[in-house]
Design an enzyme around this catalytic site. Structure first.
Site, PDB file in Angstrom:
ATOM      1  N   GLU A   1     -19.264  27.728   1.894  1.00 52.30           N
ATOM      2  CA  GLU A   1     -20.350  28.509   1.305  1.00 52.30           C
ATOM      3  C   GLU A   1     -21.012  29.281   2.428  1.00 52.30           C
ATOM      4  O   GLU A   1     -20.933  28.882   3.582  1.00 52.30           O
ATOM      5  CB  GLU A   1     -21.370  27.571   0.655  1.00 52.30           C
ATOM      6  CG  GLU A   1     -22.414  26.960   1.628  1.00 52.30           C
ATOM      7  CD  GLU A   1     -21.829  25.986   2.646  1.00 52.30           C
ATOM      8  OE1 GLU A   1     -20.714  25.492   2.420  1.00 52.30           O
ATOM      9  OE2 GLU A   1     -22.495  25.736   3.681  1.00 52.30           O
TER      10      GLU A   1
ATOM     11  N   LYS B   1     -23.225  27.216  15.141  1.00 49.66           N
ATOM     12  CA  LYS B   1     -22.370  26.865  13.994  1.00 49.66           C
ATOM     13  C   LYS B   1     -20.923  26.594  14.387  1.00 49.66           C
ATOM     14  O   LYS B   1     -20.227  25.832  13.714  1.00 49.66           O
ATOM     15  CB  LYS B   1     -22.447  27.948  12.930  1.00 49.66           C
ATOM     16  CG  LYS B   1     -23.784  27.933  12.212  1.00 49.66           C
ATOM     17  CD  LYS B   1     -23.740  28.692  10.917  1.00 49.66           C
ATOM     18  CE  LYS B   1     -24.976  28.426  10.085  1.00 49.66           C
ATOM     19  NZ  LYS B   1     -26.190  29.090  10.628  1.00 49.66           N
TER      20      LYS B   1
ATOM     21  N   SER C   1     -30.876  28.557  18.781  1.00 49.26           N
ATOM     22  CA  SER C   1     -29.683  28.336  17.955  1.00 49.26           C
ATOM     23  C   SER C   1     -28.786  29.553  17.798  1.00 49.26           C
ATOM     24  O   SER C   1     -27.595  29.396  17.507  1.00 49.26           O
ATOM     25  CB  SER C   1     -30.113  27.820  16.577  1.00 49.26           C
ATOM     26  OG  SER C   1     -31.015  28.730  15.968  1.00 49.26           O
TER      27      SER C   1
END
Ligand code: PLP
Length: 385
Positions: free
Chosen positions: A112, A90, A370
């Protein structure tokens, strides 16, 4: 070669677009123009590359999994996004968006978050760049993820409960968009995946193409055939998957996205419009958006990025589903064989490899790891005892 740009209206085939209220159209247009200009500017690229290297820790390595491969009869390579600062892919996206927001003269980020991972990453980028940060999080999620709420506050962000609807991720997206409508002059909406209205699915993809680009170069050195037979990743909104797929879209590698059975937008959804985009979506018989349910809060999203809907419809990528029990087994398998505790999200991709190992026998599979599993250890302790 990476994936093509969407059409001028932001479409990937029939999917994508910009389904937003009139009041948000100028904000989306401003963002699209600013991103297009920045992305073509070498000095912006250099500054972002510098942050990715010196702050986030890129390039992330590829790890060959010898013991796991022997056990499965499939050669498994991991792209180690779990080793990035803040523990997942991210950071690639939030550093890109925060740098762009600053360039646009914005002083404030809204975001969010579902499980809290994107909220923590956004709060991190805001702290680094001296920006204000407000994170919307479903009230139910705030209770479930109290540690991440504390983390975001520690990083200087304000965390606001989303009280509407089911008080989870989709409601947090709605409230973040509502905040943005009223504050667009000084605020950037830092969206966390390849979803939402144009230009987000394209822009967020571009910020994650670094995963595919590095992987392609690393595989060229590592593999005799230079490309793996299969490239796989878990799919929530689809950002880590599109990032690694982008590096192999022009090759013969098979691209396989793995969804949770309880949130399989591509596998079980129908085309619909939500959060500013047209894409596959889990809906009930009345066309209402259904709640997604999976063991991994990071994949609890009822929709999927529009480019995945497109890649599925043209047959360039395919999408598999795995159950929570298969994910729990994969989580333990990787920990035990390789000394790598995965996040529950990428454990989905491993669960698919493990289930289909007979079909994959002898093949080389590149899996996008990830994120790391630290955040999930408490939950797994409760499940496994
Ligand atoms: C948020 C998250 C995901 C899901 O998001 P995508 O946009 O589908 O990549 C997957 N893995 C980890 C570790 C995450 O934190």
């Amino acid at each position: 070669m990476s994936l093509p740009e969407p059409s001028s209206s932001g479409r990937f085939g029939e999917f994508g677009g910009r389904y937003v209220p009139e009041t948000l159209v100028p904000a989306c247009q401003e963002l699209e123009a600013a991103f297009r200009e920045a992305w073509a500017d070498q000095s912006f690229r250099d500054e972002l590359d510098g942050l990715l290297a010196d702050y986030a820790g890129r390039p992330s390595p590829i790890t060959e999994c010898h013991r796991l491969s022997a056990e499965l009869g499939v050669r498994v390579l991991l792209k180690r996004e779990d080793l990035n600062h803040t523990g997942s892919h991210k950071i690639n996206n939030v550093l890109g968006q925060a740098l762009l927001a600053k360039r646009m003269g914005k002083t404030r980020l809204v975001a969010e978050t579902g499980a809290g991972q994107h909220g923590v990453a956004s709060a991190t980028a805001a702290a680094l760049m001296g920006m204000e940060c407000k994170v919307f999080m479903g009230e139910v999620d705030m209770e479930r993820q109290a540690l991440n709420v504390f983390r975001m506050r520690l990083l200087g962000a304000e965390v606001v409960p989303a009280m509407s609807g089911s008080r989870t991720l989709k409601d947090a997206v709605n409230e973040a968009m509502r905040d943005w409508v009223g504050t667009v002059e000084n605020t950037h909406y830092c969206l966390g995946s390849v979803m939402g209205p144009h230009p987000y699915p394209w822009m967020v993809r571009e910020f994650h193409t670094v995963i595919g680009k590095e992987s392609r170069e690393q595989c060229a050195k590592l593999l005799e055939n230079e490309i793996p037979d299969v490239v796989t990743a878990c799919v929530g909104g689809g950002s880590n998957a599109i990032g690694i797929f982008s590096g192999f879209a022009d090759t013969t590698a098979e691209l396989v996205g793995v969804e949770p059975a309880g949130g399989a937008a591509v596998g079980r959804g129908v085309p619909g419009v939500v959060h500013g985009m047209k894409s596959y979506l889990m809906q009930d018989e009345f066309g209402q958006v259904q709640e997604a349910h999976s063991i991994s809060a990071g994949l609890d999203y009822p929709g999927v990025g529009p480019e995945h809907s497109h890649l599925s419809s043209i047959g360039r990528a395919r999408y598999e589903q795995v159950t929570d029990d298969e994910v729990i087994a994969a989580f333990q398998l990787l920990s035990r064989t390789e000394g790598i505790i995965p996040a529950l999200e990428p454990a989905h991709a491993l669960a698919w490899i493990s289930r289909d190992r007979a079909k994959l026998a002898g093949k080389t599979v590149l899996l996008n790891m990830s994120g790391r599993g630290d955040k999930d250890v408490g939950q797994m302790m409760e499940i496994l005892g």
